[in-house]
Scaffold this motif. Structure first.
Motif, mmCIF file in Angstrom:
data_model
loop_
_atom_site.group_PDB
_atom_site.id
_atom_site.type_symbol
_atom_site.label_atom_id
_atom_site.label_comp_id
_atom_site.label_asym_id
_atom_site.label_seq_id
_atom_site.Cartn_x
_atom_site.Cartn_y
_atom_site.Cartn_z
ATOM 1 N N SER A 1 54.394 27.681 16.358
ATOM 2 C CA SER A 1 53.049 27.160 16.611
ATOM 3 C C SER A 1 52.667 27.501 18.054
ATOM 4 N N VAL A 2 51.566 28.205 18.219
ATOM 5 C CA VAL A 2 51.155 28.722 19.522
ATOM 6 C C VAL A 2 50.007 27.875 20.072
ATOM 7 N N ALA A 3 50.096 27.528 21.341
ATOM 8 C CA ALA A 3 49.017 26.836 22.053
ATOM 9 C C ALA A 3 48.586 27.706 23.227
ATOM 10 N N GLY A 4 47.307 27.753 23.465
ATOM 11 C CA GLY A 4 46.782 28.606 24.531
ATOM 12 C C GLY A 4 46.268 27.811 25.709
ATOM 13 N N THR A 5 46.489 28.329 26.889
ATOM 14 C CA THR A 5 45.947 27.768 28.129
ATOM 15 C C THR A 5 45.292 28.898 28.899
ATOM 16 N N SER A 6 44.019 28.743 29.150
ATOM 17 C CA SER A 6 43.256 29.808 29.796
ATOM 18 C C SER A 6 42.967 29.445 31.246
ATOM 19 N N VAL A 7 43.027 30.442 32.100
ATOM 20 C CA VAL A 7 42.603 30.316 33.492
ATOM 21 C C VAL A 7 41.440 31.289 33.684
ATOM 22 N N LYS A 8 40.274 30.746 33.901
ATOM 23 C CA LYS A 8 39.063 31.561 34.016
ATOM 24 C C LYS A 8 38.491 31.420 35.418
ATOM 25 N N SER A 9 38.322 32.536 36.078
ATOM 26 C CA SER A 9 37.760 32.547 37.429
ATOM 27 C C SER A 9 36.303 32.991 37.357
ATOM 28 N N MET A 10 35.443 32.228 37.983
ATOM 29 C CA MET A 10 34.024 32.545 37.982
ATOM 30 C C MET A 10 33.745 33.701 38.949
ATOM 31 N N GLU A 11 32.574 34.294 38.773
ATOM 32 C CA GLU A 11 32.216 35.450 39.582
ATOM 33 C C GLU A 11 32.064 35.108 41.066
ATOM 34 N N SER A 12 31.862 33.831 41.379
ATOM 35 C CA SER A 12 31.716 33.451 42.791
ATOM 36 C C SER A 12 32.986 33.701 43.586
ATOM 37 N N LEU A 13 34.149 33.814 42.893
ATOM 38 C CA LEU A 13 35.407 34.067 43.602
ATOM 39 C C LEU A 13 35.519 35.501 44.093
ATOM 40 N N ARG A 14 34.719 36.405 43.548
ATOM 41 C CA ARG A 14 34.792 37.797 44.001
ATOM 42 C C ARG A 14 34.424 37.934 45.474
ATOM 43 N N ASN A 15 33.597 37.020 45.989
ATOM 44 C CA ASN A 15 33.194 37.072 47.392
ATOM 45 C C ASN A 15 34.273 36.549 48.329
ATOM 46 N N ILE A 16 35.298 35.904 47.779
ATOM 47 C CA ILE A 16 36.398 35.392 48.603
ATOM 48 C C ILE A 16 37.442 36.492 48.754
ATOM 49 N N PRO A 17 37.955 36.736 49.952
ATOM 50 C CA PRO A 17 38.979 37.778 50.121
ATOM 51 C C PRO A 17 40.203 37.534 49.250
ATOM 52 N N ILE A 18 40.876 38.629 48.888
ATOM 53 C CA ILE A 18 42.062 38.523 48.030
ATOM 54 C C ILE A 18 43.133 37.678 48.696
ATOM 55 N N GLU A 19 43.221 37.722 50.034
ATOM 56 C CA GLU A 19 44.240 36.934 50.734
ATOM 57 C C GLU A 19 44.016 35.439 50.563
ATOM 58 N N LYS A 20 42.792 35.033 50.242
ATOM 59 C CA LYS A 20 42.487 33.613 50.052
ATOM 60 C C LYS A 20 42.585 33.205 48.587
ATOM 61 N N ARG A 21 42.021 34.015 47.671
ATOM 62 C CA ARG A 21 42.041 33.620 46.258
ATOM 63 C C ARG A 21 43.356 33.972 45.581
ATOM 64 N N LEU A 22 44.114 34.955 46.094
ATOM 65 C CA LEU A 22 45.451 35.287 45.599
ATOM 66 C C LEU A 22 45.459 35.623 44.112
ATOM 67 N N CYS A 23 44.548 36.456 43.692
ATOM 68 C CA CYS A 23 44.515 36.914 42.302
ATOM 69 C C CYS A 23 43.679 38.182 42.232
ATOM 70 N N TYR A 24 43.829 38.901 41.125
ATOM 71 C CA TYR A 24 43.094 40.139 40.890
ATOM 72 C C TYR A 24 42.191 39.975 39.679
ATOM 73 N N PHE A 25 40.982 40.515 39.805
ATOM 74 C CA PHE A 25 40.096 40.622 38.662
ATOM 75 C C PHE A 25 40.372 41.929 37.933
ATOM 76 N N ASP A 26 39.891 42.010 36.684
ATOM 77 C CA ASP A 26 39.992 43.263 35.939
ATOM 78 C C ASP A 26 39.191 44.346 36.656
ATOM 79 N N LYS A 27 39.699 45.573 36.593
ATOM 80 C CA LYS A 27 39.087 46.757 37.203
ATOM 81 C C LYS A 27 39.104 46.694 38.734
ATOM 82 N N GLU A 28 39.864 45.743 39.298
ATOM 83 C CA GLU A 28 39.963 45.657 40.756
ATOM 84 C C GLU A 28 41.113 46.504 41.284
#
Length: 580
Positions: free
Chosen positions: A319-346
C-alpha cells in the motif's frame, strides 16, 4: 638658523590656522544645515530641537529622544531583515489533494537469482569446448553474483580474465544474458483489473540489484544516456522483446508517466511472478524469491527506493502513500544558497532533475575515481569507461567498508528537488492456502510456485507541503515603511525631503557679500534713505527749527532682490533726509 626656525614655525601656524578655519567652516555649515532640516522636516520631534523659545535642556532632551527613535528603528529593521534572509521560506500543509493527481510509482522487480541456469548451461558448453573445466566454470558463475554484492571470490584473476576473453562479450552483456528473462519471471499482469501483456508493459532496466524488470520507469526523462535502439539490439539477446510501436502509446506506463484513477487493491498493479527455483544457479540472497522496489518513476532504482521481498506461494500487498513537496514560483527569486533546492530545467542538460539520481551518479563517479571502473549496473554516463570485473572486487569491497569514502564522496552539488513526490509503503505478506480461490489473475496457476504482488494507493488523498517565500519584496518594503512610520512618523516623502535638502545645500552657491553686507559697501542712493527713529515718529510732534539732543542717525535701505529691510547706525549726527 633663527630665521629658518621662525619660518618653519610660521608655516606650521599658518597650516594649523587654515585647518581650524576649515573645521570651523564645516561645523558652521553642518549647524546651518541641521537647523534648516529640523525646522522644515516632516519627521516627528526634530522641530522641537531648534524651537525658538526652548531652553538648552529641552533641546538636548529632544535630541536624545530623536536619536533613540532612530536607533530603535534601525534595530527593528535589522531584525526583520535578519529573519527574512535566514528563514526566507515558509511551509504550509494541505491534506485535501486527490490521489489521481499523483504519479503512480515505478515498480522494479528483481529475481534474487542472478545466474539463470538455462542460460548458464549454454555458456558453459562454450567454455568446455575451449578447455575450461566444470569446476572453473562453476566458480566463474558463482563469482559473478559478487559484482552486485562485493565479497571475496574463489576464482583467481587470471582465470577470470581468460574466461571473459574466451566468451568475447562485455561484463554488462554477460550479466544481462545470465538474468532470468522478464518473459519467464512475469507470468501474468493486470492494471486496474484489466489483464495486460507483461512483455509489453514491463521492460528490462538496470538497478542496484542488477538487471531487473520495471513498470512505469522513466529514468531517461531526467538524464541523457544512450540506450540501445531496437535496430542495434543484439539478436542473440535472450531478453529482447518486440514492442509494437504503433500500439505503445495505449500501453500503461510505456511512453509516459502513469497515474492511477483512485485507490484500493483493484485500482493498481497486480503481477504474478514465477521465480523458477529449479533454475537457481547463483543468488544474491540466501532464499528463493524476488525483490520489489518502489521508487519515483524518474529515479534510478538505487538511492531512496523502498524494497520488499516476496517468496514463492506468498501474496505481497504494498500500500503506497504519497507525500508531495511543492515549491511555488516565488522561490525562484531566492538564491539557491538560501532555498537549497533545484527546480526542473535549472540544471543544464536535464529536463527533470532528480535528487536520488544525482546521488547515484555522484556515487558512481567516486567509484570510478577510486577504482578506475564503473559497476555494470550503473547507467553508462560517459563513453570509454571501463566496467568493473572480478579483479576489481577488492577495491569495491574496500570502498564499501571504508567510512572515509562517504566523507570524501559527499555530493555537495546534489540538492533536493524543489518540487518532489515521496512515496511511503506499508507491506503485508501472507502465505497462500488452497481455498479454491478463483480470479483472472490466479486462474490456472500453480499457487505453490507462483507469487502475487499488489501495488496500489492506500488513500484517496495525499499530503502536500507547499513552500513559498515568507515575504515578497513589496511586502518587505511595506514592513520597513511601517517601522519607519512607527518610530519616526516618516514616509517616502520624508526620505525625498532629506535628499532634496542635501542636494539643495550642496549645489547652493551664494556670495558671502550678499549674505553679510559690509559697512563700506552701501547700496545706490536711489535705494537708500534716512529716516527718523521709530519712537520719534510715533510722537508726531510738529517740526521745530530747534536742534534735537538725539544725535543718532538711522540709515534704512531696501534691496529689491532680497526683499529685506536692515537698519544701521552710521553716525552720531542726525541729518534730515532732505539734507542727505
Amino acid at each position: 638658523m633663527k630665521t629658518h626656525w621662525d619660518k618653519k614655525s610660521r608655516l606650521k601656524n599658518s597650516k594649523r590656522g587654515r585647518r581650524k578655519c576649515l573645521t570651523h567652516a564645516i561645523k558652521g555649515y553642518m549647524n546651518e544645515w541641521f537647523y534648516v532640516y529640523c525646522k522644515n522636516t516632516s519627521l516627528h520631534g526634530f522641530r522641537y530641537i531648534t524651537m525658538d523659545r526652548s531652553t538648552m535642556i529641552e533641546s538636548v532632551l529632544w535630541f536624545v529622544v530623536c536619536i533613540s527613535s532612530i536607533i530603535f528603528c534601525g534595530i527593528l529593521m535589522l531584525r526583520l531583515w535578519d529573519n527574512y534572509s535566514n528563514n526566507p521560506i515558509v511551509t504550509t500543509i494541505d491534506t485535501t489533494n486527490p490521489i489521481w493527481d499523483v504519479s503512480f510509482p515505478g515498480v522494479t522487480i528483481c529475481n534474487n537469482n542472478k545466474v539463470y541456469r538455462l542460460h548458464a548451461d549454454i555458456i558453459a558448453q562454450n567454455l568446455y569446448t575451449n578447455g575450461f573445466s566444470i569446476d572453473e566454470s562453476d566458480k566463474f558463475f558463482f563469482s559473478l553474483m559478487k559484482l552486485i554484492r562485493p565479497d571475496k571470490i574463489s576464482i583467481d584473476n587470471v582465470t577470470a580474465w581468460q574466461v571473459l576473453d574466451n566468451l568475447g562479450m562485455t561484463v554488462e552483456k554477460l550479466m544481462e544474458q545470465l538474468m532470468q528473462p522478464c518473459s519467464a519471471l512475469l507470468v501474468r499482469c493486470a492494471w486496474i483489473g484489466e489483464i495486460r501483456d507483461c512483455n509489453k508493459i514491463f521492460k528490462t532496466v538496470k538497478s542496484r540489484e542488477g538487471f531487473c524488470c520495471a513498470f512505469n520507469s522513466h529514468y531517461n526523462l531526467n538524464v541523457k544516456h544512450n540506450e540501445l535502439d531496437e535496430e542495434t539490439r543484439d539478436p542473440s539477446d535472450f531478453n529482447s522483446t518486440d514492442y509494437d510501436i504503433t500500439s505503445a502509446d495505449h500501453l500503461p506506463g510505456v511512453r509516459e508517466i502513469l497515474k492511477a484513477p483512485g485507490s484500493g487493491r483493484d485500482v493498481g498493479l497486480t503481477v504474478a511472478l514465477n521465480v523458477e527455483r529449479h533454475m537457481y544457479k547463483a543468488t544474491s540472497r540466501p532464499y528463493v524469491g524476488a525483490s520489489v522496489m518502489i521508487h519515483d518513476p524518474i529515479d534510478f532504482p538505487d538511492i531512496g527506493a523502498h524494497m520488499a521481498s516476496v517468496l514463492p506461494g506468498h501474496v505481497l500487498t504494498i500500500s503506497v502513500a504519497g507525500t508531495s513537496v511543492k515549491s511555488m514560483e516565488s522561490l525562484r527569486n531566492i538564491p539557491i544558497e538560501k532555498r537549497l533546492c533545484y527546480f526542473d530545467k535549472e540544471i543544464p542538460g536535464e529536463t527533470r532533475y532528480s535528487y536520488q539520481s544525482c546521488i547515484s551518479e555522484c556515487k558512481a563517479k567516486n567509484i570510478q575515481r577510486l577504482c578506475g571502473c564503473l559497476p555494470f549496473y550503473y547507467p553508462e554516463m560517459h563513453k570509454g569507461i571501463r566496467t568493473c570485473f572480478l579483479p576489481d572486487l577488492e577495491c569495491l569491497l574496500s570502498i564499501r567498508r571504508s567510512s572515509d569514502y562517504w566523507k570524501k564522496g559527499t555530493c555537495k552539488k546534489c540538492l533536493p528537488q524543489c518540487t518532489d513526490m515521496t512515496y511511503h509503503i506499508n507491506i503485508e505478506d501472507i502465505k497462500m492456502d488452497d481455498v479454491e480461490f478463483d480470479s483472472d489473475i490466479t486462474r490456472g496457476l500453480d499457487k505453490s510456485n507462483v507469487s502475487f504482488v499488489h501495488v496500489f494507493f492506500g488513500d484517496l488523498s495525499y499530503v502536500e507541503y507547499r513552500k513559498e517565500s515568507i515575504i515578497s519584496w513589496d511586502s518587505l518594503l511595506a514592513s520597513f515603511g511601517g517601522i519607519f512610520g512607527l518610530c519616526l512618523g516618516g514616509s517616502v516623502m520624508s526620505v525625498i525631503e532629506l535628499i532634496y535638502l542635501l542636494a539643495r545645500q550642496f549645489f547652493k552657491r551664494q556670495p558671502r557679500e550678499r549674505q553679510e553686507p559690509s559697512r563700506t559697501s552701501l547700496p545706490p542712493a536711489s535705494e537708500m534713505f534716512l529716516s527718523i527713529p521709530a519712537e520719534r515718529r510715533e510722537v508726531q510732534k510738529p517740526r521745530s527749527h530747534k536742534k534735537s539732543d538725539d544725535k543718532r542717525v538711522f540709515v534704512t535701505w531696501y534691496q529689491t532682490a532680497l526683499h529685506r529691510r536692515e537698519t544701521t547706525n552710521v553716525g552720531d549726527v542726525y541729518r534730515d533726509p532732505v539734507e542727505f
